[in-house]
Design an enzyme around this catalytic site. Structure first.
Site, PDB file in Angstrom:
ATOM      1  N   THR A   1       0.822  -1.124  -0.114  1.00 41.87           N
ATOM      2  CA  THR A   1       0.212   0.029   0.059  1.00 41.87           C
ATOM      3  C   THR A   1       0.812   1.433  -0.148  1.00 41.87           C
ATOM      4  O   THR A   1       2.073   1.328   0.479  1.00 41.87           O
ATOM      5  CB  THR A   1      -0.927  -0.120   1.162  1.00 41.87           C
ATOM      6  OG1 THR A   1      -1.507   1.235   1.229  1.00 41.87           O
ATOM      7  CG2 THR A   1      -0.052  -0.400   2.592  1.00 41.87           C
ATOM      8  N   ASP A   2       0.120   2.259  -0.646  1.00 41.86           N
ATOM      9  CA  ASP A   2       0.948   3.591  -0.451  1.00 41.86           C
ATOM     10  C   ASP A   2       1.118   3.921   1.102  1.00 41.86           C
ATOM     11  O   ASP A   2       1.935   4.982   1.141  1.00 41.86           O
ATOM     12  CB  ASP A   2       0.199   4.752  -1.381  1.00 41.86           C
ATOM     13  CG  ASP A   2      -1.159   4.902  -0.819  1.00 41.86           C
ATOM     14  OD1 ASP A   2      -1.479   4.271  -0.117  1.00 41.86           O
ATOM     15  OD2 ASP A   2      -1.857   5.716  -1.604  1.00 41.86           O
ATOM     16  N   GLU A   3       0.451   3.430   1.811  1.00 42.95           N
ATOM     17  CA  GLU A   3       0.449   4.236   3.187  1.00 42.95           C
ATOM     18  C   GLU A   3       1.485   3.865   4.129  1.00 42.95           C
ATOM     19  O   GLU A   3       1.841   4.383   5.111  1.00 42.95           O
ATOM     20  CB  GLU A   3      -0.707   3.538   4.258  1.00 42.95           C
ATOM     21  CG  GLU A   3      -2.129   3.829   3.786  1.00 42.95           C
ATOM     22  CD  GLU A   3      -3.236   3.477   4.733  1.00 42.95           C
ATOM     23  OE1 GLU A   3      -2.935   3.125   5.812  1.00 42.95           O
ATOM     24  OE2 GLU A   3      -4.520   3.402   4.319  1.00 42.95           O
TER      25      GLU A   3
ATOM     26  N   TYR B   1      -2.074  -0.676  11.208  1.00 42.15           N
ATOM     27  CA  TYR B   1      -2.160  -1.397  10.014  1.00 42.15           C
ATOM     28  C   TYR B   1      -0.874  -0.995   9.155  1.00 42.15           C
ATOM     29  O   TYR B   1      -0.199  -1.923   8.464  1.00 42.15           O
ATOM     30  CB  TYR B   1      -3.408  -0.994   9.193  1.00 42.15           C
ATOM     31  CG  TYR B   1      -3.667  -1.040   7.675  1.00 42.15           C
ATOM     32  CD1 TYR B   1      -3.460  -2.338   7.201  1.00 42.15           C
ATOM     33  CD2 TYR B   1      -3.261  -0.129   6.752  1.00 42.15           C
ATOM     34  CE1 TYR B   1      -3.696  -2.786   5.837  1.00 42.15           C
ATOM     35  CE2 TYR B   1      -3.251  -0.259   5.423  1.00 42.15           C
ATOM     36  CZ  TYR B   1      -3.515  -1.953   4.859  1.00 42.15           C
ATOM     37  OH  TYR B   1      -3.212  -2.076   3.527  1.00 42.15           O
TER      38      TYR B   1
ATOM     39  N   LYS C   1       2.016  -3.427   7.170  1.00 44.87           N
ATOM     40  CA  LYS C   1       2.238  -3.617   5.638  1.00 44.87           C
ATOM     41  C   LYS C   1       4.054  -3.164   5.552  1.00 44.87           C
ATOM     42  O   LYS C   1       4.601  -3.793   4.650  1.00 44.87           O
ATOM     43  CB  LYS C   1       1.291  -2.580   5.129  1.00 44.87           C
ATOM     44  CG  LYS C   1      -0.093  -2.978   4.924  1.00 44.87           C
ATOM     45  CD  LYS C   1      -0.301  -4.270   4.475  1.00 44.87           C
ATOM     46  CE  LYS C   1       0.035  -4.714   2.952  1.00 44.87           C
ATOM     47  NZ  LYS C   1      -0.440  -6.018   2.312  1.00 44.87           N
TER      48      LYS C   1
HETATM   49  P1  NAD Z   1      -9.837  -7.167   2.278  1.00 43.78           P
HETATM   50  O1  NAD Z   1      -9.746  -7.102   3.906  1.00 43.78           O
HETATM   51  O2  NAD Z   1     -11.279  -6.852   1.579  1.00 43.78           O
HETATM   52  O3  NAD Z   1      -9.530  -8.827   1.957  1.00 43.78           O
HETATM   53  C1  NAD Z   1      -8.476  -9.430   2.793  1.00 43.78           C
HETATM   54  C2  NAD Z   1      -8.605 -10.911   2.526  1.00 43.78           C
HETATM   55  O4  NAD Z   1      -7.361 -11.781   2.983  1.00 43.78           O
HETATM   56  C3  NAD Z   1      -9.821 -11.633   3.080  1.00 43.78           C
HETATM   57  O5  NAD Z   1     -10.506 -12.405   2.059  1.00 43.78           O
HETATM   58  C4  NAD Z   1      -9.564 -12.496   4.246  1.00 43.78           C
HETATM   59  O6  NAD Z   1     -10.463 -13.359   4.427  1.00 43.78           O
HETATM   60  C5  NAD Z   1      -8.073 -12.830   3.692  1.00 43.78           C
HETATM   61  N1  NAD Z   1      -7.234 -13.073   4.943  1.00 43.78           N
HETATM   62  C6  NAD Z   1      -7.136 -12.395   6.028  1.00 43.78           C
HETATM   63  N2  NAD Z   1      -6.282 -12.777   7.031  1.00 43.78           N
HETATM   64  C7  NAD Z   1      -5.898 -14.042   6.236  1.00 43.78           C
HETATM   65  C8  NAD Z   1      -4.951 -15.160   6.606  1.00 43.78           C
HETATM   66  N3  NAD Z   1      -4.352 -15.232   7.889  1.00 43.78           N
HETATM   67  N4  NAD Z   1      -4.883 -16.174   5.818  1.00 43.78           N
HETATM   68  C9  NAD Z   1      -5.469 -16.346   4.806  1.00 43.78           C
HETATM   69  N5  NAD Z   1      -6.193 -15.392   4.206  1.00 43.78           N
HETATM   70  C10 NAD Z   1      -6.497 -14.384   5.030  1.00 43.78           C
HETATM   71  O7  NAD Z   1      -8.488  -6.540   1.773  1.00 43.78           O
HETATM   72  P2  NAD Z   1      -8.305  -5.706   0.462  1.00 43.78           P
HETATM   73  O8  NAD Z   1      -8.957  -4.307   0.715  1.00 43.78           O
HETATM   74  O9  NAD Z   1      -8.786  -6.230  -0.694  1.00 43.78           O
HETATM   75  O10 NAD Z   1      -6.831  -5.705   0.490  1.00 43.78           O
HETATM   76  C11 NAD Z   1      -5.837  -6.644  -0.303  1.00 43.78           C
HETATM   77  C12 NAD Z   1      -4.357  -6.394  -0.103  1.00 43.78           C
HETATM   78  O11 NAD Z   1      -4.309  -5.329  -0.918  1.00 43.78           O
HETATM   79  C13 NAD Z   1      -3.819  -6.167   1.279  1.00 43.78           C
HETATM   80  O12 NAD Z   1      -2.744  -6.656   1.227  1.00 43.78           O
HETATM   81  C14 NAD Z   1      -3.891  -4.417   1.233  1.00 43.78           C
HETATM   82  O13 NAD Z   1      -2.922  -4.345   2.220  1.00 43.78           O
HETATM   83  C15 NAD Z   1      -3.387  -4.067  -0.035  1.00 43.78           C
HETATM   84  N6  NAD Z   1      -4.176  -2.977  -0.619  1.00 43.78           N
HETATM   85  C16 NAD Z   1      -5.378  -2.399  -0.366  1.00 43.78           C
HETATM   86  C17 NAD Z   1      -5.896  -1.263  -0.810  1.00 43.78           C
HETATM   87  C18 NAD Z   1      -7.267  -0.897  -0.675  1.00 43.78           C
HETATM   88  O14 NAD Z   1      -7.589   0.365  -1.174  1.00 43.78           O
HETATM   89  N7  NAD Z   1      -8.072  -1.505  -0.161  1.00 43.78           N
HETATM   90  C19 NAD Z   1      -5.056  -0.389  -1.430  1.00 43.78           C
HETATM   91  C20 NAD Z   1      -3.583  -0.700  -1.711  1.00 43.78           C
HETATM   92  C21 NAD Z   1      -3.125  -2.151  -1.191  1.00 43.78           C
HETATM   93  O1  DAU Z   2      -4.222   4.006   0.544  1.00 45.50           O
HETATM   94  C1  DAU Z   2      -4.453   2.532   0.527  1.00 45.50           C
HETATM   95  C2  DAU Z   2      -5.140   2.105   1.639  1.00 45.50           C
HETATM   96  O2  DAU Z   2      -6.517   2.565   1.551  1.00 45.50           O
HETATM   97  C3  DAU Z   2      -5.116   0.574   2.008  1.00 45.50           C
HETATM   98  O3  DAU Z   2      -3.735   0.209   2.215  1.00 45.50           O
HETATM   99  C4  DAU Z   2      -6.017   0.039   3.159  1.00 45.50           C
HETATM  100  O4  DAU Z   2      -6.166  -1.236   3.106  1.00 45.50           O
HETATM  101  C5  DAU Z   2      -7.533   0.708   2.579  1.00 45.50           C
HETATM  102  O5  DAU Z   2      -8.419   0.231   3.645  1.00 45.50           O
HETATM  103  C6  DAU Z   2      -7.542   2.244   2.354  1.00 45.50           C
HETATM  104  O6  DAU Z   2      -6.958   3.055   3.627  1.00 45.50           O
HETATM  105  P1  DAU Z   2      -8.133   4.322   4.092  1.00 45.50           P
HETATM  106  O7  DAU Z   2      -7.805   4.388   5.770  1.00 45.50           O
HETATM  107  O8  DAU Z   2      -7.347   5.296   3.143  1.00 45.50           O
HETATM  108  O9  DAU Z   2      -9.473   3.984   3.731  1.00 45.50           O
HETATM  109  P2  DAU Z   2     -10.763   3.937   4.324  1.00 45.50           P
HETATM  110  O10 DAU Z   2     -11.725   3.683   3.306  1.00 45.50           O
HETATM  111  O11 DAU Z   2     -10.913   3.411   5.633  1.00 45.50           O
HETATM  112  O12 DAU Z   2     -11.193   5.716   4.387  1.00 45.50           O
HETATM  113  C7  DAU Z   2     -10.775   6.441   3.265  1.00 45.50           C
HETATM  114  C8  DAU Z   2     -10.829   7.838   3.885  1.00 45.50           C
HETATM  115  O13 DAU Z   2     -12.149   8.202   4.403  1.00 45.50           O
HETATM  116  C9  DAU Z   2      -9.984   8.182   5.090  1.00 45.50           C
HETATM  117  O14 DAU Z   2      -9.302   9.788   5.075  1.00 45.50           O
HETATM  118  C10 DAU Z   2     -10.958   8.128   6.383  1.00 45.50           C
HETATM  119  C11 DAU Z   2     -12.225   8.461   5.847  1.00 45.50           C
HETATM  120  N1  DAU Z   2     -13.458   8.013   6.357  1.00 45.50           N
HETATM  121  C12 DAU Z   2     -13.513   6.771   6.412  1.00 45.50           C
HETATM  122  C13 DAU Z   2     -14.909   6.070   6.710  1.00 45.50           C
HETATM  123  C14 DAU Z   2     -14.873   4.438   6.852  1.00 45.50           C
HETATM  124  C15 DAU Z   2     -14.579   8.686   6.534  1.00 45.50           C
HETATM  125  O15 DAU Z   2     -14.651   9.952   6.612  1.00 45.50           O
HETATM  126  N2  DAU Z   2     -15.910   8.232   7.039  1.00 45.50           N
HETATM  127  C16 DAU Z   2     -15.860   6.823   7.172  1.00 45.50           C
HETATM  128  O16 DAU Z   2     -16.637   6.561   7.582  1.00 45.50           O
END
Ligand code: NAD
Ligand code: DAU
Length: 339
Positions: free
Chosen positions: A128-130, A155, A159
Site C-alpha cells: 500500500t501507499d500508506e 495497519y 504492511k
Molecule cells: P480485504 O480486507 O477486503 O480482504 C483481505 C482478504 O484476506 C480476505 O478475503 C480475508 O479473508 C483474507 N485473509 C485475512 N487474513 C488471512 C490469513 N491469515 N490467511 C489467509 N487469508 C486471510 O482487503 P483488500 O482491501 O482487498 O486488500 C487486499 C490487499 O491489498 C491487502 O494486502 C492490502 O494491504 C492491499 N491494498 C489495499 C488497498 C485498498 O484500497 N483496499 C490499496 C492498496 C493495497
Molecule cells: O491507501 C491505500 C489504503 O486505502 C489501503 O492500504 C487500505 O487497506 C484501505 O483500507 C485504504 O485505507 P484508508 O484508511 O484510506 O481507507 P478508508 O476507506 O478506511 O477511508 C478513506 C478515507 O475516508 C480516510 O481518510 C478516512 C475517511 N473515512 C472513512 C470512513 C470509513 C470517513 O471520513 N468516514 C468513514 O466512515
C-alpha cells in the site's frame, strides 16, 4: 531485455477479499491459459461469493491460513507464482485491536517467504501507499519508489514491516520477488466498513453518511480493475527485486467524494454527519506511477472517477444481499467508537 514470465498455475492469497477477488476475475477474464488457486482464511472480510460465479475448472478455493506452514508445503508444489493479497486491511480495526494485523500481515508474509525460499517460486507482494506516511495538503510532492518509509497506523506499520521482510529475503536468499504499493481502490465487492461502500449503503438504508474530522483528507482513488492489470503486468514483465507504485492520478478530498455520492444518489450534498476523527489520521496520499507506466507500458483504463463511482453505486444497489449481513455489525462497531 527482460524475458516475460508466463505463469500457468498461480496462488492468490486473499482471493475472497475485495481486491484479491477482483484480481481473480481479471485473470479469468483476460488470461484463459492460467489456473488460479485461491488461499483464503475467510475472515469477516473474505466472502466466497466473490468468486462463486467463476468456472470451477479455472479457480479452486482452498480455505486456510497463510500462517499455516504445513498447509503451504502441501499447496505450493506445482504452482509457478504466488500473488499475495491476504491481509488485515482496515485502519480503524488496527487502531482498536492491532494484534491480528501483526499476525497476518507480518507473520503471514514471513511464512510465505520461507515457503517461497523452499520451493523457489516467483512471488509478488501487494502493498500500500500508506507505508510512506502522509503528505501535507499543500505539498506539490507525490510518493515515488524513493520516498522513505514513514507509516502512521498499526495497519500501515505492519504492511511496511512485511515489505521490509520481502526486501531482506530477496537480497539475502535471492528470491524472485516484486513489490507494488497502490493507492485507495474502489469498485465492487469492497467491504461496507470502507469509506465509499459505507456511505453508499448508509444512504440506501436511510442513514446519514459519516465524515471523519474536517473532511479535507485526500485519497488518490483507483478503480480496482486498474490495480489488477498493473499487478498482472508487474508479475509477468516486472524486473525482479523492484518496487512499482500503482496509481491513477485520482486525488480527491473525502468531502468531495462524499458530496459526489450524495448527489449521484439524489440526496442533498450537505445531508451527512461530521463524526469523531480517526486517531493519527493521514492527511493526504498521492502516487507518482511514472516508473510503472514508463517501464511496463501500463496505463489505467478507468480514469473517469464520476463514472466509476456511478458504476460502484449501481453495484451496491443491485447486490444488497451481498452486503446486508455485514452492515448492522459494522455500524454497531462504528457507533461504539463515536464514528
Ligand atoms: P480485504 O480486507 O477486503 O480482504 C483481505 C482478504 O484476506 C480476505 O478475503 C480475508 O479473508 C483474507 N485473509 C485475512 N487474513 C488471512 C490469513 N491469515 N490467511 C489467509 N487469508 C486471510 O482487503 P483488500 O482491501 O482487498 O486488500 C487486499 C490487499 O491489498 C491487502 O494486502 C492490502 O494491504 C492491499 N491494498 C489495499 C488497498 C485498498 O484500497 N483496499 C490499496 C492498496 C493495497
Ligand atoms: O491507501 C491505500 C489504503 O486505502 C489501503 O492500504 C487500505 O487497506 C484501505 O483500507 C485504504 O485505507 P484508508 O484508511 O484510506 O481507507 P478508508 O476507506 O478506511 O477511508 C478513506 C478515507 O475516508 C480516510 O481518510 C478516512 C475517511 N473515512 C472513512 C470512513 C470509513 C470517513 O471520513 N468516514 C468513514 O466512515
Amino acid at each position: 531485455m527482460c524475458i516475460p514470465f508466463e505463469p500457468k498455475n498461480i496462488i492468490v492469497t486473499g482471493g475472497c477479499g475485495f481486491i484479491g477477488s477482483n484480481f481473480v476475475h481479471y485473470v479469468v477474464n483476460n488470461h484463459p491459459e492460467v489456473h488460479v488457486t485461491v488461499l483464503d482464511k475467510l475472515t469477516y472480510a473474505g466472502n466466497p461469493e466473490n468468486i462463486a460465479s467463476l468456472p470451477k475448472d479455472r479457480v479452486e478455493l482452498v480455505v486456510g491460513d497463510i500462517c499455516d506452514s504445513a498447509l503451504l508445503d502441501e499447496l505450493i508444489p506445482g504452482h509457478d507464482a504466488i500473488v499475495h493479497y491476504a491481509a488485515e486491511s482496515h485502519n480503524d480495526n488496527s487502531i482498536n485491536d492491532p494484534f491480528p494485523f501483526l499476525r497476518t500481515n507480518v507473520e503471514g508474509t514471513y511464512r510465505l517467504l520461507e515457503s517461497v525460499r523452499k520451493y523457489n517460486i516467483r512471488y509478488h507482494h501487494v502493498s500500500t501507499d500508506e507505508v510512506y506516511g502522509d503528505l501535507a495538503l499543500d505539498d506539490p510532492a507525490r510518493f515515488t519508489e524513493q520516498t522513505p518509509y514513514r507509516p502512521s497506523s498499526p495497519y500501515s506499520s505492519t504492511k511496511a514491516s512485511s515489505d521490509m521482510l520481502v526486501r531482506a529475503w530477496t537480497r539475502t536468499y535471492g528470491l524472485r520477488t516484486t513489490i507494488s504499493n497502490c493507492s485507495n481502490n474502489y469498485g465492487p465487492y469492497q467491504h461496507v466498513e470502507k469509506f465509499i461502500p459505507r456511505q453508499i449503503t448508509n444512504i440506501i438504508d436511510g442513514r446519514r453518511p459519516k465524515l471523519y474530522g474536517s473532511g479535507e483528507n485526500v485519497r488518490d482513488w483507483i478503480y480496482t480493475e486498474d490495480h489488477s492489470s498493473a499487478v498482472w503486468d508487474i508479475l509477468t514483465k516486472g524486473r525482479i527485486g523492484e518496487t512499482y507504485l500503482i496509481g491513477a492520478d485520482g486525488e480527491k478530498s473525502n468531502i468531495e467524494v462524499l458530496r459526489m455520492i450524495l448527489r449521484a444518489m439524489g440526496r442533498d450534498a450537505d445531508d451527512f454527519d461530521w463524526v469523531a476523527d480517526r486517531p493519527g489520521h493521514d492527511r493526504r496520499y498521492a502516487i507518482d506511477s511514472s516508473k510503472l507506466r514508463r517501464e511496463l507500458g501500463w496505463k489505467p483504463q478507468h480514469t473517469d472517477f464520476a463514472a466509476g463511482l456511478k458504476r460502484t453505486i449501481k453495484w451496491y444497489v443491485e447486490n444488497e444481499s451481498w452486503w446486508r449481513q455485514a452492515k448492522a455489525a459494522t455500524e454497531e462497531k462504528y457507533q461504539r467508537n463515536g464514528q
